[in-house]
Enzyme design. Structure first.
Site, PDB file in Angstrom:
ATOM      1  N   ASP A   1     -68.477  -8.454-104.709  1.00  0.00           N
ATOM      2  CA  ASP A   1     -68.652  -8.350-103.307  1.00  0.00           C
ATOM      3  C   ASP A   1     -69.568  -9.446-102.803  1.00  0.00           C
ATOM      4  O   ASP A   1     -70.753  -9.678-103.490  1.00  0.00           O
ATOM      5  CB  ASP A   1     -69.177  -6.839-102.821  1.00  0.00           C
ATOM      6  CG  ASP A   1     -69.285  -6.711-101.097  1.00  0.00           C
ATOM      7  OD1 ASP A   1     -68.360  -6.345-100.652  1.00  0.00           O
ATOM      8  OD2 ASP A   1     -70.321  -7.142-100.819  1.00  0.00           O
ATOM      9  N   ILE A   2     -69.386 -10.075-101.536  1.00  0.00           N
ATOM     10  CA  ILE A   2     -70.316 -11.044-101.104  1.00  0.00           C
ATOM     11  C   ILE A   2     -71.454 -10.283-100.430  1.00  0.00           C
ATOM     12  O   ILE A   2     -71.269  -9.479 -99.405  1.00  0.00           O
ATOM     13  CB  ILE A   2     -69.483 -12.080-100.074  1.00  0.00           C
ATOM     14  CG1 ILE A   2     -68.204 -12.717-100.622  1.00  0.00           C
ATOM     15  CG2 ILE A   2     -70.376 -12.902 -99.375  1.00  0.00           C
ATOM     16  CD1 ILE A   2     -67.442 -13.418 -99.674  1.00  0.00           C
TER      17      ILE A   2
ATOM     18  N   GLU B   1     -64.776  -8.429 -97.786  1.00  0.00           N
ATOM     19  CA  GLU B   1     -65.374  -9.290 -98.462  1.00  0.00           C
ATOM     20  C   GLU B   1     -65.391  -9.031 -99.887  1.00  0.00           C
ATOM     21  O   GLU B   1     -66.300  -9.474-100.736  1.00  0.00           O
ATOM     22  CB  GLU B   1     -66.796  -9.682 -97.928  1.00  0.00           C
ATOM     23  CG  GLU B   1     -67.893  -8.527 -98.311  1.00  0.00           C
ATOM     24  CD  GLU B   1     -67.941  -7.384 -97.207  1.00  0.00           C
ATOM     25  OE1 GLU B   1     -68.740  -6.660 -97.194  1.00  0.00           O
ATOM     26  OE2 GLU B   1     -66.813  -7.226 -96.383  1.00  0.00           O
TER      27      GLU B   1
END
Length: 422
Positions: A242-243, A285
């Site tokens: 995950d960003i 994301e």
């Protein structure tokens, strides 16, 4: 009009192109009635729903019934890469030594000279060792002394070729070639439908923002990989990432900038992946990666390499969309958090495997982000989270403006096998 001179490799040897018609001579029908029945069975299957790979396998089996061969190769057009590529290797094992299929797929993955001749001349090609140096190299790889290549048609267009290789020079007779030529014409309707289905599946399983596979494709591939690994008693790793602070980026700069970041992130994630690896957008994301034939230790090292590559990459440093210039956004430094689970070390269950990666991902978030965390051991540690794969803990704010410099990209390190890559 000046005709461009053909390259020597684009011109097949004299008498290797077979000028055949779609009608079988009466004597061939009488002498080869069993093979004629094989052709008719292909025609009767035109109403069945099959995947393209299964259709190519069926054609290969039918060809072997008519004209036994040593090795078969099926090339077909790949819409994603926009080129013809090797889709199937059929090893019939009637030679002295078995074929190394993995090596063969690596060496002959892209369209070869026989496929080129089929597409240019739209006719079968029969050739023996010693008649063309380029084809001799293919014959050496396939263990053959003679080859018969047949164009595969979709809506009247040549979309690939079926290439048969035999261990002796006189393997493919005129009657063999005639029957197989009729066979590929009869199979055209079947190939046309399955090619259309494959195109639709490609469309349905492609995330059109990033170009990665979709969550639906990932779910399907994860199930297939579990079955394959169980059958072959192999391991694989599942990475969920995950960003970090992506919502802050969207709220600060807008969704168009967020979309550009997602596209650039997808490029970083796929940069050093093997062909057998699956990289998909899980949602928002969040991304997932399946690493076949990968031990837990190797999976952690690959995850750490990805984390480090993202940390070293400067995003939005290129021309980018107009919005970047309009609001004066400097290049951004981003980080990701990664959770890792392993089959079968952590679980053999598909749902649990994804849940364990997700749990490890959020453990990485809780420990400060920009970390790789394995699921292993978390089930017995309710108060203490596992150690990160890297001793480094980022103390910087992940989303920050950096100097307007060229992006710092990691050097691509192609790796045919996971052990070499890590």
């Amino acid at each position: 009009m000046v005709q461009q001179k053909s390259e020597p490799s684009a011109v097949p040897p004299q008498n290797s192109l077979l000028d055949l018609c779609a009608d079988l001579p009466q004597q061939t029908i009488l002498n080869r009635w069993q093979d004629v029945n094989t052709v008719l069975r292909i025609g009767m299957m035109s109403g069945l729903q099959m995947q393209l790979g299964a259709t190519l396998n069926l054609l290969c089996d039918s060809c072997y019934t008519i004209a036994p061969f040593r090795t078969g190769l099926a090339y077909f057009w790949d819409a994603k890469s926009e080129r013809s590529s090797l889709r199937m290797v059929c090893d019939r094992g009637d030679g002295d030594l078995p074929i190394d299929q993995a090596r063969l797929k690596e060496r002959l993955h892209d369209a070869n000279l026989l496929d080129l001749w089929c597409r240019i001349y739209r006719q079968p090609v029969r050739i023996r060792r010693g008649e063309s140096p380029q084809v001799d190299a293919i014959l050496a790889d396939t263990g053959g002394q003679a080859a018969l290549a047949l164009p595969l048609f979709v809506n009247g267009r040549v979309m690939g070729s079926l290439q048969l290789f035999a261990g002796h020079a006189d393997a493919f007779t005129d009657d063999d070639a005639q029957l197989l030529w009729v066979l590929v014409h009869v199979a055209e309707n079947l190939l046309t439908r399955e090619h259309a289905n494959e195109s639709l599946m490609m469309f349905a399983f492609t995330d059109h923002l990033t170009g990665l596979r979709t969550r639906g494709y990932f779910e399907q591939q994860l199930e297939l990989e579990i079955k394959r690994s169980e059958r072959k008693e192999e391991q694989f790793a599942l990475l969920m990432l995950d960003i970090d602070k992506f919502k802050c980026l969207n709220d600060t700069y807008g969704h168009s900038i967020g979309d550009q970041v997602l596209r650039e992130m997808a490029a970083v994630l796929t940069q050093d992946m093997r062909e057998v690896d699956t990289v998909a957008r899980y949602g928002g994301e969040e991304f997932v990666i399946i690493l076949p034939e990968t031990t837990p230790e190797e999976g952690m090292r690959v995850a750490e390499r990805i984390r480090s590559a993202v940390e070293k990459t400067t995003f939005l440093s290129g021309p980018g969309p107009l919005e970047v210039t309009a609001v004066g956004i400097a290049p951004l430094a981003l980080t990701i958090s990664i959770g890792v689970s392993n089959f079968p070390a952590d679980t053999r269950d598909k749902r649990e495997l994804a849940e364990f990666s997700d749990a490890a991902l959020y453990a990485a978030k809780a420990k400060g982000r920009n970390l790789v965390v394995p699921y292993a051991g978390m089930a017995t540690r309710s108060t203490e989270l596992p150690s990160a794969a890297s001793p480094q803990t980022s103390t910087q704010t992940p989303i920050k403006a950096g100097p307007k410099a060229a992006p710092s990209r990691r050097e691509a390190q192609p790796h045919p096998s996971r052990k070499e890559a890590v």
